[in-house]
Structure formats: C-alpha cells, structure tokens
Design an enzyme around this catalytic site. Structure first.
Site, short mmCIF file in Angstrom:
data_model
loop_
_atom_site.label_atom_id
_atom_site.label_comp_id
_atom_site.label_asym_id
_atom_site.label_seq_id
_atom_site.Cartn_x
_atom_site.Cartn_y
_atom_site.Cartn_z
N GLU A 270 0.83 -1.20 0.00
CA GLU A 270 0.00 0.00 0.00
C GLU A 270 0.87 1.26 0.00
O GLU A 270 1.82 1.37 0.76
CB GLU A 270 -0.89 -0.02 1.24
CG GLU A 270 -1.78 1.20 1.39
CD GLU A 270 -2.55 1.19 2.70
OE1 GLU A 270 -3.48 2.01 2.84
OE2 GLU A 270 -2.23 0.37 3.58
N LYS A 331 -9.76 2.52 -3.31
CA LYS A 331 -10.20 1.93 -2.05
C LYS A 331 -11.60 2.42 -1.67
O LYS A 331 -11.90 3.61 -1.73
CB LYS A 331 -9.20 2.27 -0.94
CG LYS A 331 -9.47 1.56 0.37
CD LYS A 331 -8.41 1.87 1.42
CE LYS A 331 -8.66 1.10 2.71
NZ LYS A 331 -7.68 1.43 3.76
N CYS A 383 -5.52 -2.79 2.61
CA CYS A 383 -5.47 -2.73 4.08
C CYS A 383 -6.76 -3.22 4.73
O CYS A 383 -7.10 -4.39 4.70
CB CYS A 383 -5.12 -1.31 4.52
SG CYS A 383 -4.80 -1.12 6.29
#
Length: 507
Positions: A270, A331, A383
């Site tokens: 990430e 995301k 994540c």
C-alpha cells in the site's frame, strides 16, 4: 454454587469483564481456540437472571474486556504516530474501547428484554446464537463498521475451519455461540431425554461437519501456478510521508525489484509510491518498461487524484497495474482518522492525530472491475478492506486470485498485524483462492486456498518474498450464497423467540 455469577452485582460484572478479556487469547498470535467457547459461555451464563439494564451493564463489561485486551494497539497508532501525549492517547483509547463495548451492552439488553427463553433451554441457546451473530453483523456495518475480533476467526486453526467455505466466518461465529450456550444448558436438558439428545446432537454435529470438511477442495485450478515476488520495504511510519525521504523510498522499491528474480507477478505494498500518481509519471514509466521487459505484471499501491462523478477533484488510496497488468482500483472502505476524518470541520486542528498525512481520501465507487494480470482477474483489497467478509466475498467471486496490500506500520510491534493477517487468511479460506499479501513492514505472505500461510517474510525486515499462486475457478457455497441463508435462519429463530416470549406473557 453458581448463583453469585448470575445475580446482579459486581462479582458477576467482574466475571463478565474477565470473560471478555480472555477472548483475544483465542485469536492470533495466541490461537488458543477453546477459549472462544469458554468466553462466550461465561457471558451467556452471567446474563441468565438479569433485567435489561443490568444485562446491558454486564454486556458492556464483557465488551470492554474484549476490546481493551484485543485492540490496545490503537494506543500505538494514536501516541506513536498521531503525536498525542500518553495521557491523551490513553484517554482516546479508553473512549474507543468503551464505545465498542456498547455493542455488547445493546445485545445483552435486547437479550434480557425480548429474546431470552429460560423455560426452553434448547430454544434459548438457538436464539442466543442468532442474536450473537446479529451483533457481529451490526458491528461490521454501523458507522462504517469495526469488524475486528469476530468469534469465528478463532477457529482458523481449529476444528470448525472447514465450515468457512460453507458459510464464512459468520457460520463459525454462530456455531461457537450456539455451542457455548448448549454446553451451559446441557444439565438443564438432562431430565428431558429427547431434548437432551437433541441438544447433544446439535452441539456435536457442526464440529464433526467442520472436521469432515477440512481440506475439501471447493474450487479448481484455472491455470498453471504464477510465480510471485512481494516486496517489503520496511519503511518506518514517521518517514513514510516525509518529502525528504521520497527519493530514497522510490529508489528502495526500484532497486529491490531490479535485483529480484524474474517472476510473473511483482507486488508492492500500500502506497509504496508515497506521492500522487500524476507527480510520479516518470518513475512509473521506468517501472512499466522494466516489468514489460521481464514480461511481468507489477501491481503497486499509489495515491492518486481524479474527478468524481460530480466533477470534484478528490484524492484516492489506489492500486494500479503496470507492465503485463492493467487496471486501477480505488479503495472503498476507508479507515476513520487514518484516511478520512469524521466531522472534520470540528476535529481538524484540535490535535495532530486529526491531521495525519493522507487523511483526506475519498471513497472509491462500488462495482469496480478487478485488476488484470497475466490474463487473470485479481481481486484487490487495500489494508482494512480485507476484514469485511461480505465486501471481500463480492470481489472474490469475480476473481481468480486475491491480493491485499497494506501498511501495518501503524500497529507498531503490537498484536494488531497478526490479527490482520488472520482475517486475510479467513478470506482465502472462505473463497477457496490463493491470496498474495504485500505489506510495508509485515506480515508479507502467500496464503493457499485453505487459509494456510505457505511463504512468510518476517516482520520488520526489508526483503522480497518469493512464492507461487495458482489461479482458481469455481465458487464456494459461501461465495454463492453469502450470509443470506444464515441470516434467514437467524431471523426465524429470533422471530420465534420473540413470539414465544409474547405468548408466554399473555397466558
């Protein structure tokens, strides 16, 4: 002898607190899975004779114990990286844990007010399991959700793991709550021979099924194994967004990749590129040519800015594919305070924790296409996204391989990264797919379709993890049906309990 546990008062509340505090020992890195049953069983036991307000307090004690022991890593994020003083970080962590305890307070109050059926131990156990699952589902949804420490994760290495592809972590949580309540109620069922054996069968059947289904192949290979290299830069969090460290970080990932073996999939974690994509086009172009020369797919995290549907220029936490891969993923599940600030007009500027770098991301749109790499569909998770079972199942069902990238430096040296890894393992098991997990400082792993780690790069080490991941096809029962069959069952059980309780009061 056990009456002091069930009646109102601090002895029972203290037992509830301790029961909650032992529950994290059932999860990674301890993995003492029987403690999940013990913990839930103790909560069920101490709620038996309380009025709703008393039950709410006792349930809150249980929840406070659970999250105080299991999510204390929040303090590390706030103090070490949020620049809050020890006193303020402790206060915020305490508030966070106390707030999470309210989910169990609500569940316990509802249980005591409407659902509990003390006169029917078997039905009572079923209703309790249904309400327990409802609490987990609600906790994973309310205010964007906090789906951490679901009971089912404790069974990743336990006898119930075989149920995950059938009903996901949800089914395992339901079985654990049901088992705990049945164990408590078996003695009450003993005078009724038929009910006793029915309860015993209901107790044993899911565990035997879980054992029988372990290592069952629900999916099949869709091609030859792909060679994988996952780069772990081990960049300290306080250096991550330092402009003076930008060139050093870019050089780090470039050099580690240049010296790595030639592989099909090269994965960076990430925000491995810690600058906006449009400001790193030259660097990305160099890595694109490098990957094409090697006939490799390179997938990396990078923030970007682009206009949303309303034409507003917004920032996104993203994954992109270059070389022999293509696609961009934005995301969707953002971390409160880490990636966006709730009520930011009120909170920004109060303390440094509310002004963390890159804490103004926008949420990506739903129904995004998977990434493509070497001709295969890659389900991307950034994540926190990998901890949402239903969200992950939607992406996994349209993929051949799972990929999650993360920066767990926020957790420091706490147990947080290992809990995070355990949830990623459950996603692989639920979907019957290989998962590649690339992180900044660990744990970087390759996980097989049975949720087992096949290759592991130690935490806090800089290096490259090599492994293989096989594209898989087919859908597990969980990917086909998701939570809906279990949700329908729980709705029927709770409706039955509510109706029976109302009828009992009118007779």
């Amino acid at each position: 002898m056990l009456h002091w546990m069930t009646r109102p008062g601090w002895p029972g509340n203290l037992l509830a607190l301790l029961a909650g505090a032992i529950s994290p020992l059932a999860f990674a890195p301890f993995d003492i899975w029987p403690l999940a049953v013990l913990s839930i069983g103790l909560l069920y036991l101490v709620l038996r004779e309380l009025r709703p307000a008393q039950a709410a307090l006792r349930g809150w004690c249980y929840g406070f114990g659970t999250f105080a022991a299991g999510t204390s890593w929040v303090y590390v994020s706030i103090h070490d990286y949020g620049a809050a003083s020890p006193a303020l970080a402790s206060l915020l962590t305490l508030g966070f844990v106390a707030g999470l305890g309210l989910f169990f307070a609500l569940m316990s109050a509802v249980w005591a007010r409407w659902v509990r059926r003390s006169e029917a131990p078997l039905a009572d156990a079923l209703a309790f399991a249904a309400l327990w699952l409802l609490q987990e589902v609600f906790r994973g949804w309310f205010l964007t959700g906090f789906p951490w420490l679901y009971a089912g994760y404790s069974q990743l290495s336990g006898p119930l793991a075989g149920l995950a592809p059938v009903g996901g972590v949800w089914l395992i949580s339901f079985v654990l709550a049901l088992s705990a309540a049945l164990i408590v109620n078996l003695e009450a069922l003993r005078p009724h021979r038929s009910r006793y054996f029915a309860g015993l069968a209901l107790l044993l059947a899911p565990w035997l099924a879980g054992l029988a289904l372990q290592d069952r192949a629900w999916t099949q290979p869709a091609g030859k194994p792909l060679t994988v290299a996952a780069v772990q830069g081990n960049v300290e969090q306080n250096m991550k967004w330092d402009p003076q460290q930008l060139n050093a970080q870019l050089a780090l990932y470039r050099d580690l990749s240049f010296s790595a073996r030639q592989v099909d999939l090269l994965v960076w974690p990430e925000t491995a590129i810690p600058v906006l994509r449009d400001m790193a086009q030259g660097y990305i172009g160099v890595m694109d040519r490098f990957a094409r020369d090697r006939q490799s797919a390179l997938i990396t995290g990078v923030p970007l800015r682009q206009a949303n549907d309303a034409g507003e220029l917004r920032y996104y936490n993203a994954i992109i594919g270059i070389g022999d891969s293509q696609g961009t993923y934005l995301k969707q599940k953002l971390v409160p305070f880490g990636e966006y600030v709730p009520l930011q007009d009120m909170l920004r500027g109060l303390i440094a924790f509310f002004d963390l770098p890159m804490s103004d991301f926008a949420r990506g749109p739903a129904n995004q296409s998977p990434l493509l790499a070497k001709g295969y569909r890659i389900a991307p998770f950034i994540c926190y996204e990998v901890v949402y079972p239903e969200f992950a199942a939607t992406l996994a069902a349209d993929s051949d391989i799972l990929l999650t990238v993360s920066n767990d430096a926020w957790f420091g040296r706490s147990i947080g990264p290992l809990q995070h890894l355990q949830m990623a393992q459950m996603r692989a098991l639920e979907s019957g797919r290989w998962m590649i997990r690339a992180t900044n400082n660990g744990v970087t792993v390759v996980i097989d379709p049975y949720g087992r780690v096949q290759q592991w790069l130690p935490q806090f080490e800089q290096g490259v993890l090599y492994g293989e991941a096989t594209p898989m096809q087919g859908l597990t029962p969980y990917l086909q049906w998701r939570i809906w069959p279990l949700a329908l069952l729980c709705a029927l059980l709770l409706g039955w309990a509510l109706l029976a309780g109302r009828m009992a009061k009118t007779l």
